[in-house]
Motif scaffolding. Structure first.
Motif, PDB file in Angstrom:
ATOM      1  N   SER A 198       0.863  -1.175   0.000  1.00 40.28           N
ATOM      2  CA  SER A 198       0.000   0.000   0.000  1.00 40.28           C
ATOM      3  C   SER A 198       0.903   1.228   0.000  1.00 40.28           C
ATOM      4  CB  SER A 198      -0.922   0.004   1.224  1.00 40.28           C
ATOM      5  OG  SER A 198      -1.667   1.209   1.292  1.00 40.28           O
ATOM      6  N   TRP A 199       0.912   1.966  -1.095  1.00 42.88           N
ATOM      7  CA  TRP A 199       1.804   3.114  -1.211  1.00 42.88           C
ATOM      8  C   TRP A 199       1.558   4.165  -0.123  1.00 42.88           C
ATOM      9  CZ3 TRP A 199       6.163   3.495  -3.783  1.00 42.88           C
ATOM     10  CH2 TRP A 199       6.393   2.660  -4.866  1.00 42.88           C
ATOM     11  N   PRO A 200       0.326   4.528   0.177  1.00 41.30           N
ATOM     12  CA  PRO A 200       0.138   5.546   1.223  1.00 41.30           C
ATOM     13  C   PRO A 200       0.654   5.106   2.589  1.00 41.30           C
ATOM     14  CG  PRO A 200      -1.854   5.316  -0.082  1.00 41.30           C
ATOM     15  CD  PRO A 200      -0.965   4.193  -0.480  1.00 41.30           C
ATOM     16  N   PHE A 201       0.390   3.854   2.950  1.00 42.79           N
ATOM     17  CA  PHE A 201       0.787   3.394   4.283  1.00 42.79           C
ATOM     18  C   PHE A 201       2.301   3.233   4.386  1.00 42.79           C
ATOM     19  CE2 PHE A 201       1.318   0.397   7.776  1.00 42.79           C
ATOM     20  CZ  PHE A 201       0.428   0.893   8.706  1.00 42.79           C
ATOM     21  N   VAL A 202       2.934   2.635   3.378  1.00 43.86           N
ATOM     22  CA  VAL A 202       4.384   2.383   3.433  1.00 43.86           C
ATOM     23  C   VAL A 202       5.155   3.703   3.394  1.00 43.86           C
ATOM     24  CG1 VAL A 202       6.321   1.318   2.234  1.00 43.86           C
ATOM     25  CG2 VAL A 202       4.152   0.094   2.419  1.00 43.86           C
ATOM     26  N   CYS A 203       4.829   4.572   2.473  1.00 47.53           N
ATOM     27  CA  CYS A 203       5.565   5.842   2.362  1.00 47.53           C
ATOM     28  C   CYS A 203       5.318   6.737   3.577  1.00 47.53           C
ATOM     29  CB  CYS A 203       5.149   6.570   1.080  1.00 47.53           C
ATOM     30  SG  CYS A 203       5.596   5.686  -0.430  1.00 47.53           S
ATOM     31  N   SER A 204       4.102   6.742   4.086  1.00 49.12           N
ATOM     32  CA  SER A 204       3.818   7.555   5.275  1.00 49.12           C
ATOM     33  C   SER A 204       4.572   7.040   6.493  1.00 49.12           C
ATOM     34  CB  SER A 204       2.312   7.556   5.550  1.00 49.12           C
ATOM     35  OG  SER A 204       1.586   8.087   4.468  1.00 49.12           O
ATOM     36  N   THR A 205       4.645   5.716   6.631  1.00 49.65           N
ATOM     37  CA  THR A 205       5.388   5.153   7.767  1.00 49.65           C
ATOM     38  C   THR A 205       6.860   5.526   7.698  1.00 49.65           C
ATOM     39  OG1 THR A 205       3.853   3.293   7.860  1.00 49.65           O
ATOM     40  CG2 THR A 205       5.961   3.033   8.977  1.00 49.65           C
ATOM     41  N   LEU A 206       7.441   5.410   6.518  1.00 47.03           N
ATOM     42  CA  LEU A 206       8.860   5.738   6.362  1.00 47.03           C
ATOM     43  C   LEU A 206       9.130   7.203   6.655  1.00 47.03           C
ATOM     44  CD1 LEU A 206      11.469   4.322   5.532  1.00 47.03           C
ATOM     45  CD2 LEU A 206      11.008   5.003   3.173  1.00 47.03           C
ATOM     46  N   LYS A 264      -2.439  -7.666   8.549  1.00 47.85           N
ATOM     47  CA  LYS A 264      -1.174  -8.109   9.152  1.00 47.85           C
ATOM     48  C   LYS A 264      -0.076  -8.202   8.104  1.00 47.85           C
ATOM     49  CE  LYS A 264       1.001 -11.810  11.788  1.00 47.85           C
ATOM     50  NZ  LYS A 264       0.823 -13.100  12.513  1.00 47.85           N
ATOM     51  N   ARG A 265      -0.406  -8.681   6.913  1.00 51.01           N
ATOM     52  CA  ARG A 265       0.604  -8.788   5.858  1.00 51.01           C
ATOM     53  C   ARG A 265       1.109  -7.409   5.441  1.00 51.01           C
ATOM     54  NH1 ARG A 265      -1.112 -12.440   1.020  1.00 51.01           N
ATOM     55  NH2 ARG A 265      -2.830 -10.939   0.921  1.00 51.01           N
ATOM     56  N   LEU A 266       0.243  -6.402   5.488  1.00 52.19           N
ATOM     57  CA  LEU A 266       0.693  -5.037   5.195  1.00 52.19           C
ATOM     58  C   LEU A 266       1.668  -4.550   6.254  1.00 52.19           C
ATOM     59  CD1 LEU A 266       0.513  -2.420   3.554  1.00 52.19           C
ATOM     60  CD2 LEU A 266      -1.505  -1.804   4.909  1.00 52.19           C
ATOM     61  N   PHE A 267       1.416  -4.869   7.507  1.00 49.61           N
ATOM     62  CA  PHE A 267       2.350  -4.494   8.574  1.00 49.61           C
ATOM     63  C   PHE A 267       3.704  -5.174   8.379  1.00 49.61           C
ATOM     64  CE2 PHE A 267      -0.874  -3.208  12.115  1.00 49.61           C
ATOM     65  CZ  PHE A 267      -1.306  -2.180  11.311  1.00 49.61           C
ATOM     66  N   ILE A 268       3.702  -6.440   7.972  1.00 50.42           N
ATOM     67  CA  ILE A 268       4.959  -7.159   7.753  1.00 50.42           C
ATOM     68  C   ILE A 268       5.749  -6.530   6.609  1.00 50.42           C
ATOM     69  CG2 ILE A 268       5.948  -9.372   7.050  1.00 50.42           C
ATOM     70  CD1 ILE A 268       3.653 -10.756   8.492  1.00 50.42           C
ATOM     71  N   THR A 269       5.080  -6.229   5.506  1.00 51.58           N
ATOM     72  CA  THR A 269       5.758  -5.625   4.357  1.00 51.58           C
ATOM     73  C   THR A 269       6.327  -4.251   4.712  1.00 51.58           C
ATOM     74  OG1 THR A 269       4.254  -6.785   2.868  1.00 51.58           O
ATOM     75  CG2 THR A 269       5.469  -4.925   1.972  1.00 51.58           C
TER      76      THR A 269
END
Length: 715
Positions: free
Chosen positions: A376-384, A441-446
């Motif tokens: 998920s681009w919004p979640f991954v980039c926002s987390t970083l 959960k898989r999104l959290f792992i990625t």
């Protein structure tokens, strides 16, 4: 012994199951009877009618599958580490952790391509019970105690408040992102975001140590980053378990939040108490190992690991327990065991922790090759982005407050390195797999894997050039000398006395009180009498000698390439030790009056007369080199205050001078006038006189001078 043997077998079986290298169905089944006895086994049944011929050669891989694969993984990790250090200029550019993750990625890709299934992963139990304790024990046992306790307030400030700042900031911000992206992230609740924020805020000490040890930054910066990452893990693990408990409740009330805060305090202080208890027991046990020095190092590992397991059993902080145990027992164990045992402890801890961190980084790469990824681009980039922003703002705000209370302020360059050095690693990777199953959960792992790879590769590879670009102060590569240690202790005692006089209970006051309690009770009870140093200076000398013998890789001594002196022989070293010990013991036995602010009088030194220094001359010499004699009692009584000052100055000038002067026995000039004339001549001559005298002294034959400092007598 039988019980211990059975327990070791059970532990080995648990280790194999936890490592996840084989499936439980593939575990070898016990054989009822060996085949060479003539029994045949088909379909699980026994038959004694058909004999089996004796086999000359056979292969039974299932019998050794578990230990064989474990040894192969350790061998792969060790060879990768060995190849890294023989790879030329690669270590100067790429950190060791990056190369090990790349090896893991390569191995995971090969396994996935051959088996067409996901490679084995590192389970959370294997990480927290077998791989993390050696690393934390090594870090705690060789922790620089003086630097750590001097900066303990700042470290706790960063570790506790900074972690809460990052967890709440990242969790609430991610929940806002999920509210904005309702179509793809609408099923992520606030507690799930806070749970993910607690694990992604964990700064991994393994990754931090592997990077910062290669840069050799200054001691203050290193202890701040390392101490914050070490205690940060304890706080994040406690917060993770707290939010996990909240998720399992049907509803969360204010009382639950209050109880959760109390639980955080109990978990931290409980781990501290458990570690303190096992550390004192380990020190007491090492006192009675004089007749069995071979097993002395074993108690260090057993009691440390036992403190960790006990804390985990009681749901306390295992990291706090093992660090406290290591710091508590270190000084007493080193004093009780032999030098060879100390070296064995050091190398075994370094080897154990090095193998553990190597396996962790390789399995990080192997576990990346999985089929469970969700993007998920919004979640991954926002987390970083949020991880970088919230850590930077937290470091700046907390440092602005703590600099008002520190004598040595944390500079802006150090603040940048602290904020930029927040590397993530195996702790957050292991915690994310412990989350209960839910749709994202898989999104959290990625996302966790992406953050780990970004921080280790991008930040880990660029932090060293940034340190050189910002010209951050580096660490001294030489070990401190005895003189430096003695002067630092003198300053500590002086500051403790000043704090006592002004009535301020500061850091040096409590440190001095603990040293008195340690010397009066703990050292007498925990250290053997024959190993207790009679002098504190001798104890400093022994500690520095132990550190030099140990050959600490972090602070190697500087060697002057111009010096070609031979090394001292063992008998010469023993003679030096005996002379130093005897002289220091005689110096301590010297009776000198001690005063305090309660017993000090104005006329305490009124009746004392100090005899000046004598410079005796060898017999048969015609000229004396600035011989200083006693002042006659009558003349001394006639001097005024200014004359006393001039006398001291003339004596110091005369001692520094090297020009030979004849001694006139029948000179009518008084001694005081002669010295005053010498002072005037010395001050008038200046540097030219010193250079001429030095040249004449070089041409003159060398003469042996004996300085004798006479004891002070009280009249």
């Amino acid at each position: 012994m039988v019980a211990l043997w059975i327990f070791s077998l059970l532990s080995s079986a648990n280790l194999v199951g936890c490592l996840g290298l084989i499936r439980p169905a593939e575990l070898p089944q016990p054989h009822n009877l060996p085949p060479l006895l003539g029994f045949n086994r088909t379909n699980g049944s026994l038959s004694v009618d058909v004999p089996v011929a004796l086999r000359v050669f056979s292969v039974d891989y299932h019998h050794v599958q578990a230990p064989f694969e474990i040894v192969l993984w350790i061998m792969l990790a060790s060879l990768a580490k060995l190849g890294f250090h023989w790879s030329g200029r690669v270590p100067a550019v790429v950190p060791e952790s990056c190369l090990l993750i790349m090896v893991g990625l390569l191995v995971g890709g090969v396994i996935y391509g051959v088996r067409h299934s996901a490679p084995p992963t590192l389970s959370a139990d294997a990480f927290f019970l077998f791989l993390l304790p050696p690393i934390v024990l090594d870090a705690g046992y060789f922790l620089p105690g003086r630097l750590f306790f001097e900066n303990l307030g700042t470290i706790l400030w960063y570790a506790v408040l900074g972690t809460l700042w990052n967890v709440l900031g990242i969790g609430l911000s991610l929940y806002g992102v999920c509210l904005l992206a309702q179509s793809s992230l609408g099923d992520v609740s606030l507690l799930h975001c806070l749970l993910f924020g607690s694990l992604i805020a964990a700064v991994d000490p393994v990754a931090v140590l592997s990077v910062f040890q290669e840069m050799h930054v200054n001691e203050q910066l290193h202890i701040l980053v390392f101490g914050e990452s070490l205690l940060n893990d304890a706080v994040t693990v406690v917060l993770y378990k707290l939010f996990e408990s909240f998720l399992r409740l049907p509803s969360v009330s204010g009382l639950d939040v209050l109880l959760g805060g109390c639980r955080v305090v109990v978990v931290g202080l409980g781990g501290l108490c458990v570690g303190l208890f096992f550390g004192l027991v380990a020190a007491l046990t090492s006192r009675f190992t004089s007749r069995a020095q071979v097993i002395a190092p074993l108690f260090v590992f057993l009691y440390s690991y036992l403190s960790y397991l006990t804390s985990e059993m009681l749901h306390l902080s295992g990291i706090m327990a093992i660090v406290t145990c290591a710091v508590t027992m270190k000084q007493y164990v080193e004093a009780n065991v032999s030098e060879r045992s100390n070296i064995s402890i050091q190398y075994f801890l370094r080897m154990w922790s090095s193998v553990s961190e190597t396996l962790i980084f390789i399995f990080l790469g192997v576990s990346t090759i999985q089929d469970v990824h969700m993007w998920s681009w919004p979640f991954v980039c926002s987390t970083l982005l949020l991880c970088l922003v919230w850590r930077a703002t937290g470091v700046l705000l907390l440092t602005a407050v703590v600099n008002k209370l520190r004598r040595n302020a944390v500079t802006f360059r150090d603040q940048f390195i602290i904020a930029y050095g927040g590397l993530r690693g195996a702790i957050c990777f292991s915690l994310v797999f412990l989350i209960d199953d839910f749709p994202k959960k898989r999104l959290f792992i990625t996302t966790t894997i992406v953050v780990i790879l970004f921080t280790v590769f991008v930040q880990g590879m660029t932090i060293k050039p940034l340190v050189e670009l910002l010209d951050v102060k580096r660490k001294k590569r030489a070990l401190p000398t005895v003189s430096e240690e003695i002067h630092s202790r003198l300053i500590d005692h002086l500051l403790a006395g000043i704090e006592d006089v002004v009535g301020y209970w500061g850091q040096h006051y409590w440190k001095d009180k603990f040293e008195q309690f340690n010397k009066k009770y703990l050292r007498r009870f925990l250290i053997r009498e024959d190993h207790q140093a009679r002098s504190s200076i001798l104890r400093v000398y022994q500690e520095l000698e132990r550190r030099e013998t140990r050959g600490d890789e972090e602070t190697p001594p500087l060697v002057d390439p111009r010096s070609h002196s031979r090394p001292l022989l063992p008998e010469e070293m023993d003679s030096i030790r005996r002379i130093l010990s005897r002289n220091l013991h005689n110096f301590n036995n010297k009776q000198t009056p001690a005063y305090s602010r309660h017993t000090l009088h104005q006329d305490a030194n009124a009746g004392r007369i100090r005899k000046p220094l004598h410079c005796h001359q060898s017999i048969g010499e015609r000229y004396t080199h600035n011989t200083i004699t006693h002042w006659p009692q009558g003349v001394d009584g006639e001097f005024s205050g200014s004359s006393r000052v001039r006398t001291g100055l003339s004596r110091s000038h005369t001692v520094c001078s090297t020009s030979p002067r004849p001694t006139f026995q029948d000179s009518p000039v008084p001694i005081a006038q002669t010295v005053s004339v010498d002072l005037k001549a010395s001050s008038a001559g200046g540097d030219q006189m010193c250079s001429n005298n030095q040249a004449s002294a070089d041409r003159a034959p060398k003469k042996q001078l004996n300085f004798v400092l006479e004891n002070e007598i009280q009249q």
